[in-house]
Motif scaffolding. Sequence first.
Motif, PDB file in Angstrom:
ATOM      1  N   SER A 149       0.822  -1.210   0.000  1.00 46.23           N
ATOM      2  CA  SER A 149       0.000   0.000   0.000  1.00 46.23           C
ATOM      3  C   SER A 149       0.852   1.256   0.000  1.00 46.23           C
ATOM      4  O   SER A 149       0.352   2.361  -0.242  1.00 46.23           O
ATOM      5  CB  SER A 149      -0.929  -0.002   1.221  1.00 46.23           C
ATOM      6  OG  SER A 149      -0.180  -0.105   2.421  1.00 46.23           O
ATOM      7  N   ASP A 152       4.252   3.829  -4.873  1.00 44.14           N
ATOM      8  CA  ASP A 152       3.896   5.063  -5.571  1.00 44.14           C
ATOM      9  C   ASP A 152       2.674   4.818  -6.462  1.00 44.14           C
ATOM     10  O   ASP A 152       2.718   3.967  -7.359  1.00 44.14           O
ATOM     11  CB  ASP A 152       5.089   5.499  -6.426  1.00 44.14           C
ATOM     12  CG  ASP A 152       4.864   6.822  -7.134  1.00 44.14           C
ATOM     13  OD1 ASP A 152       3.709   7.270  -7.238  1.00 44.14           O
ATOM     14  OD2 ASP A 152       5.865   7.404  -7.617  1.00 44.14           O
ATOM     15  N   PRO A 153       1.582   5.548  -6.258  1.00 43.15           N
ATOM     16  CA  PRO A 153       0.369   5.337  -7.062  1.00 43.15           C
ATOM     17  C   PRO A 153       0.602   5.518  -8.557  1.00 43.15           C
ATOM     18  O   PRO A 153      -0.051   4.857  -9.371  1.00 43.15           O
ATOM     19  CB  PRO A 153      -0.604   6.392  -6.516  1.00 43.15           C
ATOM     20  CG  PRO A 153      -0.112   6.701  -5.149  1.00 43.15           C
ATOM     21  CD  PRO A 153       1.372   6.571  -5.205  1.00 43.15           C
ATOM     22  N   VAL A 156       2.117   2.299  -9.757  1.00 45.53           N
ATOM     23  CA  VAL A 156       1.084   1.260  -9.744  1.00 45.53           C
ATOM     24  C   VAL A 156       0.168   1.408 -10.951  1.00 45.53           C
ATOM     25  O   VAL A 156      -0.156   0.429 -11.640  1.00 45.53           O
ATOM     26  CB  VAL A 156       0.272   1.321  -8.433  1.00 45.53           C
ATOM     27  CG1 VAL A 156      -0.937   0.387  -8.498  1.00 45.53           C
ATOM     28  CG2 VAL A 156       1.154   0.954  -7.249  1.00 45.53           C
ATOM     29  N   ALA A 157      -0.234   2.631 -11.229  1.00 44.94           N
ATOM     30  CA  ALA A 157      -1.124   2.887 -12.365  1.00 44.94           C
ATOM     31  C   ALA A 157      -0.441   2.544 -13.681  1.00 44.94           C
ATOM     32  O   ALA A 157      -1.068   1.996 -14.600  1.00 44.94           O
ATOM     33  CB  ALA A 157      -1.571   4.354 -12.365  1.00 44.94           C
ATOM     34  N   GLN A 168      -2.344  -5.055  -4.201  1.00 54.89           N
ATOM     35  CA  GLN A 168      -1.684  -4.275  -3.149  1.00 54.89           C
ATOM     36  C   GLN A 168      -2.037  -4.857  -1.787  1.00 54.89           C
ATOM     37  O   GLN A 168      -3.210  -4.999  -1.445  1.00 54.89           O
ATOM     38  CB  GLN A 168      -2.093  -2.811  -3.223  1.00 54.89           C
ATOM     39  CG  GLN A 168      -1.458  -2.072  -4.407  1.00 54.89           C
ATOM     40  CD  GLN A 168      -1.703  -0.574  -4.362  1.00 54.89           C
ATOM     41  OE1 GLN A 168      -2.735  -0.101  -4.835  1.00 54.89           O
ATOM     42  NE2 GLN A 168      -0.753   0.163  -3.804  1.00 54.89           N
TER      43      GLN A 168
END
Length: 262
Positions: A149, A152-153, A156-157, A168
């Motif tokens: 969690s 880095d978003p 992840v994207a 996650q």
Amino acid sequence: MQRVHIATYLTSDSGSEGTNPGELTAEALRELYAYPMGAPQPWVRANFVCSIDGAVSVGGVSGTLGTPADKRVFDALREAADVVVVGAGTVRAENYGGVQIGAEGRNRRVASGMSAVPPIAVVSARAHLDPGARLFTDTEVAPIVITSSAADPVRVAALAEAGAHVIQTHGREISGAALLASMEELGLRRILCEGGPTLFGQLTAEGLVDELCLTTAPVLVGGNAGRIATSAQAATVSMRPAHVLADTDGTVLTRWVRLPRP
């Protein structure tokens, strides 16, 4: 390859007329490496190659230690697995692509109720993977990325956009238990771990390794290469030899299974 029952005795399988009586057939090899039936939880099998003096790599990669016998077992292990689990560092160092299974192997897998090709599942707490790498561009099956969690978003994207199935877990790190739970939720219970040493060391320290398939390549390496397992804490896991195989070039392939917990 020949079956070795103890260190100084080689015993041969009976071969058909006109064949080497000591050579294991492809079917016999698959039977030797079949996963146990009815295991109550996911079965974690690790596969490694090392030199006689214990080096796990040459020049930072393990592929240079491979031999024809090791490749035969490598392919058999992948065919038998529901999923191939690998640490992100190994994916980067070895330039991993997707698993490749031949037509006959696909047919055997489908006939037994498995998918035609197993996915690669990469463990990366920070989602530190290149979306343009072979893992995403040279594969028939979408890879699975297990991250935390805290990743880095944006990364992840990007991995999801590249086609990965991203999972996650809670917390900043990924425990072995969380990894196995993620695999079981997807119905992937026959697990093949191909490294690296940090991931294998973590699974060992957590008491989650059921089996080790270890190839000893007939070479000395020297240098400062690492060992097959590293972890912050030592753990003793009692194992028994399930079988020992030897090839004519000196390659030795062992399979070790964990003794039942007391």
